[in-house]
Design an enzyme around this catalytic site. Structure first.
Site, PDB file in Angstrom:
ATOM      1  N   MET A  93      12.679  23.824   4.428  1.00  0.00           N
ATOM      2  CA  MET A  93      11.930  23.413   3.385  1.00  0.00           C
ATOM      3  C   MET A  93      12.779  22.544   2.306  1.00  0.00           C
ATOM      4  SD  MET A  93       9.090  24.910   1.185  1.00  0.00           S
ATOM      5  CE  MET A  93       8.045  25.311   2.253  1.00  0.00           C
ATOM      6  N   LYS A 104       0.816  -1.123   0.084  1.00  0.00           N
ATOM      7  CA  LYS A 104       0.093   0.037  -0.120  1.00  0.00           C
ATOM      8  C   LYS A 104       0.859   1.168   0.015  1.00  0.00           C
ATOM      9  CE  LYS A 104      -0.319   0.053   5.114  1.00  0.00           C
ATOM     10  NZ  LYS A 104      -1.343  -0.017   6.156  1.00  0.00           N
ATOM     11  N   ARG A 134     -10.861  -0.149  14.209  1.00  0.00           N
ATOM     12  CA  ARG A 134     -10.509   0.603  13.114  1.00  0.00           C
ATOM     13  C   ARG A 134     -11.227   0.354  11.994  1.00  0.00           C
ATOM     14  NH1 ARG A 134      -4.311   1.119  10.974  1.00  0.00           N
ATOM     15  NH2 ARG A 134      -4.873  -0.953  10.462  1.00  0.00           N
ATOM     16  N   TYR A 179      18.054  28.899  10.297  1.00  0.00           N
ATOM     17  CA  TYR A 179      16.770  29.816  10.846  1.00  0.00           C
ATOM     18  C   TYR A 179      16.993  29.700  12.518  1.00  0.00           C
ATOM     19  CZ  TYR A 179      14.090  30.094   6.825  1.00  0.00           C
ATOM     20  OH  TYR A 179      13.684  30.486   5.240  1.00  0.00           O
TER      21      TYR A 179
END
Length: 344
Positions: free
Chosen positions: A290, A33, A128, A242
């Protein structure tokens, strides 16, 4: 090469499947999957079919199309989400077997495709997917008369051998399926290691095929190489990235490489992981952004043109631990910007 490169080792994949198969006396299928956990459903399924896999599992009918194309007409390609509204044509045209999860799905299936194969998914306690015991008791006679291909359930805590939920679900699954003739399955990767009573007629490993825990002996299947865009000198006291989150304590050489959280290398990973130049570890410093990661290459005697972040030294589970997640999420997050290659 301006983007990172992901290499999938199909030989290692085959070795992992064979190792898992050798741990049981029953048939071993494969869960493919989510595009084979992000590694490419068609090449992965084709490689596994060549090893002898005859039962494949996908999450949705749309995923089954590529798998069917790869494995040919004879193998079982089962769909965990069952027979959803709008799935009828896909199931029929591509020979996919829905795993029925509810009375509504059962009704939909026998009305839309009365002569088409199906399986049954039972809820043995995970809450589930699957028919609950009361629904199964009501449908059991009618469903079994139509000869389901498989009857299965899923362990909630299979990766924790000592968890009492495993025994509880085993007992429930036995109670729900004793006396049925259809092939039964309870074990995915974790369940494969719980012993023969959890194996029933076949096991269906997923993450273990791709090099992840709880298969501690798995061969690494994925390597990721990051191209170096720039190497700069950073003086003592200067910061990188950052938030000024890393400060140089010595004159340093910092490589900026082309990958980031948009490529599945989660921002939460931060420090505590390495990249590698051959066998030489080079620590990641500063925040992952990113598109870029910064790496301390001061101790390298040369300027690298690429660094490897996934290899035999550092696994998907190492990255996952650093990010506070699991190897499944790392694998399935590896993004579309990677160039990809396969080795056999």
């Amino acid at each position: 090469m301006s983007t990172a490169h992901l290499t999938i080792n199909l030989h290692a994949l085959a070795l992992n499947w064979n190792a898992l198969d050798a741990k049981t006396d029953v048939e071993t299928g494969a869960v493919v999957k989510a595009d084979a956990y992000g590694l490419g459903a068609e090449p992965v399924a084709r490689a596994l079919a060549e090893e002898g896999v005859r039962k494949f599992f996908v999450a949705a009918a749309e995923e089954g199309v590529a798998v069917r194309e790869a494995v040919g007409p004879e193998a079982l390609v089962a769909v965990f989400s069952g027979h959803m509204e709008g799935d009828t044509n896909l199931l029929r045209d591509h020979g996919l077997t829905p795993l029925i999860n509810s009375p509504e799905q059962f009704k939909r299936h026998i009305e839309a495709l009365p002569d088409h194969s199906f399986g049954i998914q039972l809820d043995s306690g995970m809450n589930r997917l699957g028919l609950e015991p009361a629904d199964w008791a009501e449908l059991r006679h009618k469903a079994l008369a139509l000869e389901p291909q498989v009857i299965m359930s899923h362990l909630a805590c299979g990766d924790d051998p000592k968890h009492p939920m495993n025994r509880q679900q085993l007992q429930t699954f036995r109670q729900m399926t004793d006396g049925v003739d259809a092939p039964r399955s309870l074990a995915a990767t974790g369940g494969t290691f719980l012993g023969p009573e959890f194996h029933f007629d076949f096991c269906r490993p997923g993450i273990g095929l791709y090099g992840g825990l709880p298969f501690a002996g798995a061969k690494p299947v994925v390597t990721v190489d990051l191209p170096v865009i720039q190497v700069r000198d950073v003086a003592v006291g200067e910061t990188v990235g950052y938030g000024n989150s890393w400060t140089a304590r010595r004159p340093s050489k910092i490589a900026t490489v082309a990958a980031g959280y948009a490529d599945g290398l989660h921002r939460a990973i931060g420090g505590g992981i390495d990249t590698f130049a051959g066998d030489q570890p080079c620590p990641v410093v500063g925040r992952i952004s990113m598109d870029l990661i910064t790496v301390d290459v001061t101790d390298l005697p040369y300027k690298p043109d690429r660094l490897r972040i996934l290899n035999g030294h550092q696994t998907v589970d190492d990255l996952a631990e650093a990010a506070g997640t699991i190897g499944y999420e790392i694998l399935t997050s590896l993004g579309s910007r990677y160039s990809r290659g396969y080795v056999e």
